[in-house]
Enzyme design. Structure first.
Site, PDB file in Angstrom:
ATOM      1  N   ASP A   1       0.817  -1.210   0.000  1.00 55.58           N
ATOM      2  CA  ASP A   1       0.000   0.000   0.000  1.00 55.58           C
ATOM      3  C   ASP A   1       0.850   1.257   0.000  1.00 55.58           C
ATOM      4  O   ASP A   1       2.054   1.228   0.261  1.00 55.58           O
ATOM      5  CB  ASP A   1      -0.946   0.011   1.200  1.00 55.58           C
ATOM      6  CG  ASP A   1      -0.216  -0.004   2.532  1.00 55.58           C
ATOM      7  OD1 ASP A   1       0.814  -0.701   2.638  1.00 55.58           O
ATOM      8  OD2 ASP A   1      -0.665   0.681   3.474  1.00 55.58           O
TER       9      ASP A   1
ATOM     10  N   GLU B   1       0.249  -1.637   5.449  1.00 56.00           N
ATOM     11  CA  GLU B   1       1.249  -1.220   6.436  1.00 56.00           C
ATOM     12  C   GLU B   1       1.004   0.204   6.909  1.00 56.00           C
ATOM     13  O   GLU B   1       1.156   0.513   8.095  1.00 56.00           O
ATOM     14  CB  GLU B   1       2.650  -1.339   5.821  1.00 56.00           C
ATOM     15  CG  GLU B   1       3.790  -1.077   6.791  1.00 56.00           C
ATOM     16  CD  GLU B   1       4.244   0.374   6.836  1.00 56.00           C
ATOM     17  OE1 GLU B   1       5.080   0.713   7.693  1.00 56.00           O
ATOM     18  OE2 GLU B   1       3.762   1.181   6.010  1.00 56.00           O
TER      19      GLU B   1
END
Length: 485
Positions: free
Chosen positions: A78, A145
């Site tokens: 991400d 994350e």
């Protein structure tokens, strides 16, 4: 195809350019995860996803490297979705638009996603290459994350087989990280009461132009939090009784782990001139006090359509002073590692909901007791104004272990490439290594990466020469991994 595909190392940049075409904001990584899985299957690699969505790929060792220690390369899928004010970019559908500016790669009006897109691209490039020497490889691509480390939190044991892991999420050339802060999310919620608006005028106040940045690694750089600065302005008006006003809305920031660049409020007044004078005076204060730290900070007031409902007097008072009093910034420096922040907190998002004002705060610390202390401060503060604080998403720090074979190897090769000794550091930011070590305590881990500046903001940029150094280091470390013990 963008012009970054012509950069060296070509294979890495081609992969990063491809990743820029796939939307991957936090909580929306399914497209990029599926793309990686499909590609790995086409290449004939072992590939598997776990229950949370992490992707694991395995590649056999190159010829002659079969007896070396197994190595995992780790990156998260991400990116932080931040765009400039007024941008129409949709992070769920639109590609990132990278471009070359001198020695840097930047994005047009948004975060670039080099955090951790360069690391992810490098891992995929290693998998894709047929001409690199490497041991048996695992590539672990983790979920979400940037918004809670969901993938690392739910990483299952006995899935990875590697002896060593290289985390690719570091953002400074010439540095090797062997430890990081842990973190915890705190949601502060203040109930509000509304009433009918009896004020004559409604204004939109906007504080813009601040630098923003990473709320961990840049928390000690004098970058100003827009939410806190805006609360200071409102508190000053109320404390000096400059004029009567009420809030109809207050908001700022967009992600919990970035220093907010903007804050806004809808304010209702009778005395327009007094409001405009207060705004002008505060703008002068910004220019005098923050000319070096935040040279582009501006506060503006714009007349808008009259708000129907406002916070009542008590709610306006509590909302302003609660936010103004929130602990924010460095709480304590480490006694163990010179110059490293031990404990900090940062309010990243402020919202007005139907019946409450809520703030999202990220607490970071190298020690568990540091997080507990900041949580205690928030509990004490909220109890004074009938607000609440809810803690969630606690993740451990990564305790440094300076006596490992992978660190010695990385340090030696880095020195050969740089012509000088690299710096061994502990970072005041959240890396997934602490959670990974919980699941795999025997695994040796180091983290390194290229220089990335202004991560988590639309000013994000990655240094092209540093990417070349990073690739040389990564590939040489893989080629020199020692034999299995």
């Amino acid at each position: 195809m963008s012009d970054i595909q012509t950069l060296q190392p070509k294979r890495l940049w081609q992969w990063f350019d491809r990743l820029c075409t796939i939307p991957r904001p936090s909580h929306h990584e399914e497209k990029v995860a599926q793309f990686i899985v499909d590609w790995a299957k086409e290449k004939g690699f072992f590939v598997e996803r776990d229950q949370i969505g992490n992707v694991l790929i395995r590649k056999p060792a190159s010829k002659g490297m079969e007896n070396r220690q197994k190595v995992a390369l780790q990156a998260h899928m991400d990116m932080v979705p931040q765009a400039n004010e007024g941008s129409t970019h949709d992070f769920l559908t639109d590609p990132i638009l990278p471009y070359v500016d001198g020695e840097w790669v930047k994005a047009k009006g948004t975060t670039l996603g080099s955090d951790n897109g360069i690391g992810l691209a490098s891992a995929l490039a290693v998998l894709d290459a047929d001409d690199l020497a490497h041991p048996e490889l695992e590539v672990l691509c983790t979920m979400t994350e940037e918004a809670g480390m969901d993938g690392a939190h739910h990483l299952k044991t006995n899935w990875l087989q590697s002896d060593v892991m290289i985390n690719t999420d570091t953002e400074e050339n010439g540095e090797i990280y062997i430890g990081c802060a842990g973190g915890e999310d705190a949601k502060v919620s203040l109930p509000i009461q509304r009433e009918k608006n009896t004020f004559a005028h409604t204004y939109q106040l906007s504080l813009k132009g601040l630098r923003g940045g990473h709320s961990g690694s840049e928390i000690n750089t004098n970058r100003v939090n827009a939410i806190k600065l805006f609360a200071r302005f409102l508190a000053n008006i109320e404390q000096t009784q400059a004029f009567s006003f009420a809030l109809a809305e207050i908001r700022g920031g967009s992600v919990r782990n970035a220093i907010p660049r903007e804050a806004h409020a809808i304010v209702c007044v009778n005395d327009e001139n007094a409001l405009k004078t207060a705004v002008q005076n505060f703008q002068h204060l910004l220019q005098d006090e923050l000319a070096m730290a935040e040279p582009n900070a501006t506060l503006t007031a714009q007349l808008i359509e009259k708000a129907e409902m406002i916070f009542d007097k008590v709610s306006t008072h509590k909302a302003i002073h609660l936010v103004n009093a929130l602990p924010n910034g460095v709480n304590r420096y480490s006694d163990v590692v010179d110059g490293v922040v031990e404990t900090s907190s940062s309010i990243g998002v402020l919202k007005t909901e139907d019946d409450a004002v809520t703030g999202l705060i990220l607490i970071r610390s190298l020690v568990e007791s540091g997080k507990q202390y900041v949580a205690s401060l928030l509990s004490s503060l909220t109890s004074l104004c009938d607000a609440t604080v809810t803690l969630s998403g606690n993740y451990p720090g990564w305790q440094p272990h300076p006596d490992t074979d992978i660190l010695r190897l990385t340090q030696r090769i880095y020195a050969e490439i740089l012509g000088a000794e690299p710096t061994i550091k502990v970072i005041h930011a959240g890396l997934e290594c602490g959670l990974i070590k919980q699941a795999y305590p025997a695994m040796e881990i180091v983290s390194f990466g290229p220089t990335i500046e202004n991560a988590h903001s639309p000013d994000e940029k990655v240094h092209i020469p540093a990417v070349q150094i990073y690739w040389a280091l990564l590939t040489k470390v893989l080629a020199n991994i020692p034999e299995q013990k």
